[in-house]
Design an enzyme around this catalytic site. Structure first.
Site, PDB file in Angstrom:
ATOM      1  N   ASP A   1      39.743 -15.204-125.964  1.00 41.01           N
ATOM      2  CA  ASP A   1      39.751 -16.626-125.611  1.00 41.01           C
ATOM      3  C   ASP A   1      41.180 -16.972-125.191  1.00 41.01           C
ATOM      4  OD1 ASP A   1      39.210 -19.352-125.360  1.00 41.01           O
ATOM      5  OD2 ASP A   1      39.161 -19.730-127.522  1.00 41.01           O
TER       6      ASP A   1
ATOM      7  N   ARG B   1      33.009 -33.934-128.584  1.00 38.80           N
ATOM      8  CA  ARG B   1      34.129 -33.002-128.440  1.00 38.80           C
ATOM      9  C   ARG B   1      35.400 -33.786-128.729  1.00 38.80           C
ATOM     10  NH1 ARG B   1      35.420 -28.654-123.773  1.00 38.80           N
ATOM     11  NH2 ARG B   1      33.880 -27.617-125.092  1.00 38.80           N
TER      12      ARG B   1
ATOM     13  N   CYS C   1      34.608 -17.035-123.992  1.00 41.27           N
ATOM     14  CA  CYS C   1      33.870 -18.305-124.012  1.00 41.27           C
ATOM     15  C   CYS C   1      34.080 -19.119-122.744  1.00 41.27           C
ATOM     16  CB  CYS C   1      34.280 -19.117-125.234  1.00 41.27           C
ATOM     17  SG  CYS C   1      36.050 -19.473-125.280  1.00 41.27           S
TER      18      CYS C   1
ATOM     19  N   HIS D   1      33.905 -24.395-132.930  1.00 40.91           N
ATOM     20  CA  HIS D   1      33.076 -24.543-131.723  1.00 40.91           C
ATOM     21  C   HIS D   1      31.713 -23.890-132.017  1.00 40.91           C
ATOM     22  CE1 HIS D   1      32.055 -25.388-127.738  1.00 40.91           C
ATOM     23  NE2 HIS D   1      32.887 -24.604-127.062  1.00 40.91           N
TER      24      HIS D   1
ATOM     25  N   GLN E   1      29.236 -22.785-129.224  1.00 41.88           N
ATOM     26  CA  GLN E   1      29.675 -21.576-128.530  1.00 41.88           C
ATOM     27  C   GLN E   1      29.254 -20.331-129.311  1.00 41.88           C
ATOM     28  OE1 GLN E   1      31.563 -21.494-125.484  1.00 41.88           O
ATOM     29  NE2 GLN E   1      30.853 -19.398-125.612  1.00 41.88           N
TER      30      GLN E   1
ATOM     31  N   ARG F   1      24.616 -20.904-123.265  1.00 41.58           N
ATOM     32  CA  ARG F   1      24.922 -22.221-123.834  1.00 41.58           C
ATOM     33  C   ARG F   1      23.734 -23.156-123.580  1.00 41.58           C
ATOM     34  NH1 ARG F   1      30.209 -23.875-124.535  1.00 41.58           N
ATOM     35  NH2 ARG F   1      29.213 -25.656-125.570  1.00 41.58           N
TER      36      ARG F   1
HETATM   37  N1   CP Z   1      33.194 -22.755-123.427  1.00 36.05           N
HETATM   38  C1   CP Z   1      33.249 -24.096-123.321  1.00 36.05           C
HETATM   39  O1   CP Z   1      33.038 -24.845-124.277  1.00 36.05           O
HETATM   40  O2   CP Z   1      33.517 -24.539-122.064  1.00 36.05           O
HETATM   41  P1   CP Z   1      33.921 -26.025-121.676  1.00 36.05           P
HETATM   42  O3   CP Z   1      35.254 -26.299-122.305  1.00 36.05           O
HETATM   43  O4   CP Z   1      33.998 -26.044-120.170  1.00 36.05           O
HETATM   44  O5   CP Z   1      32.878 -26.968-122.194  1.00 36.05           O
HETATM   45  N1  NVA Z   2      39.832 -22.271-127.731  1.00 34.11           N
HETATM   46  C1  NVA Z   2      39.532 -22.994-126.520  1.00 34.11           C
HETATM   47  C2  NVA Z   2      38.066 -22.969-126.248  1.00 34.11           C
HETATM   48  C3  NVA Z   2      37.629 -23.676-124.996  1.00 34.11           C
HETATM   49  C4  NVA Z   2      36.151 -23.702-124.839  1.00 34.11           C
HETATM   50  C5  NVA Z   2      40.048 -24.415-126.628  1.00 34.11           C
HETATM   51  O1  NVA Z   2      39.876 -25.011-127.698  1.00 34.11           O
HETATM   52  O2  NVA Z   2      40.611 -24.922-125.670  1.00 34.11           O
END
Ligand code: CP
Ligand code: NVA
Length: 316
Positions: free
Chosen positions: A236, A114, A275, A141, A144, A303
């Site tokens: 989101d 990430r 999400c 993502h 997701q 997930r």
């Molecule tokens: N939806 C998602 O990726 O959650 P986190 O940021 O908690 O991993």
């Molecule tokens: N769009 C959000 C998704 C979190 C899972 C972010 O990138 O923070």
């Protein structure tokens, strides 16, 4: 590390973009996820430790609840192991990304990362000889989107022609949903303020995929127009991780893009999706999030199942 082989096998493959998967590969992952989910729900364990002896390195430059826990628990439940690494250890802070990749490929079987910049995950994948999975970048993502469309697949089966209306920011989550949904022949709508639209290159790629699958992409600035007739309403955060300095102006720009009871009433049969993490009272109200049409925590649970399926297909 690799791209699709002729046979379409996922073994040894990276997942950097949702566009990396063909419709057949997504169906394979969904079928595996359904089987793993049924077994896990019934027994809380798996008879066959499909990832025994396998190790996943998890690199995080951003915080996480779902991604960290579902990957780590998923590896454990399938007999493998996951190692949590944070920004102070990896990703160019202490040593070059390519050196991180060249070390990790000698220790572990796969990397999940990430990062903020998408290029970091791309570089990891280019340098490492083991599979690299995108656990969220500012651009995409894909894990997701896999879990989300698996959630819809459980409800609707074949997703061709199924309409998902995304309300809010044309962000990483939207991008991956647009790409994967287009691969599967869905109609993906986006209602967004003019200045917060999606990446044009991703939209162009999604249009190519939709052209081949019979899918469709629709854009509007009106949330009510987007959700009418939709099977699912998705939202989101208005401010994604890494954009915190813009939070105030974004709150203003997205003020009319809240998923609330009035908007949900425009599509009385639609499921409600998010999400997570959610900002209750901003992009979604508690009434809708906790209401009978919400599948938000099913998405979250999925997930676990979808990523276990992905890991088994890539590493098993
Ligand atoms: N939806 C998602 O990726 O959650 P986190 O940021 O908690 O991993
Ligand atoms: N769009 C959000 C998704 C979190 C899972 C972010 O990138 O923070």
């Amino acid at each position: 590390m690799t791209t699709a082989d002729a046979a379409g096998s996922l073994r040894g493959r990276d997942l950097i973009s949702a566009a990396d998967l063909s419709a057949a590969e997504v169906r394979t992952i969904f079928a595996r996820a359904a089987a793993l989910k049924a077994e896990f729900r019934a027994e809380r364990r798996h008879a066959d430790p499909l990832l025994r002896g396998r190790t996943l390195a998890m690199l995080f430059q951003r915080p996480s609840l779902r991604t960290r826990v579902t990957f780590e628990a998923g590896m454990t439940q399938l007999g493998g192991h996951a190692i949590y690494l944070t920004e102070d250890v990896v990703m160019g802070a202490r040593e070059a990304v390519r050196d991180v990749a060249r070390n990790l490929e000698r220790f572990v079987d796969a990397i999940m990362a990430r990062t903020g910049p998408h290029q970091v995950v791309e570089e990891l994948a280019a340098q490492a000889t083991i599979p690299v999975i995108n656990g969220l970048t500012l651009r995409e993502h894909p894990c997701q989107a896999l879990a989300d469309l698996f959630t819809l697949h459980e409800r609707f089966g074949d997703l061709r022609g199924v309409v998902l209306a995304f309300v809010g920011d044309g962000n990483n989550v939207y991008h991956s949903l647009a790409l994967l949904g287009s691969t599967l022949g869905m109609e993906i709508r986006l209602a967004h303020p003019a200045e917060y639209g999606p990446n044009e290159r991703i939209v162009a790629r999604a249009r190519e995929l939709a052209g081949a699958s019979g899918g469709r992409l629709v854009f509007t600035s009106e949330p009510a127009d987007a959700v009418r007739g939709a099977a699912a309403i998705y939202t989101d955060a208005w401010t994604s991780m890494g954009q915190e300095a813009e939070a105030e102006e974004r709150r203003e720009a997205f003020r009319n893009y809240q998923v609330n009871a009035a908007l949900a009433a425009e599509a009385p049969d639609a499921l409600v999706m998010h999400c997570l993490p959610a900002h209750r009272g901003e992009e979604i109200t508690s009434e809708v999030m906790d209401g009978p049409r919400s599948v938000i925590f099913e998405q979250s649970e999925n997930r676990l199942h979808a990523q276990k399926a992905l890991l088994v297909e890539c590493l098993g």
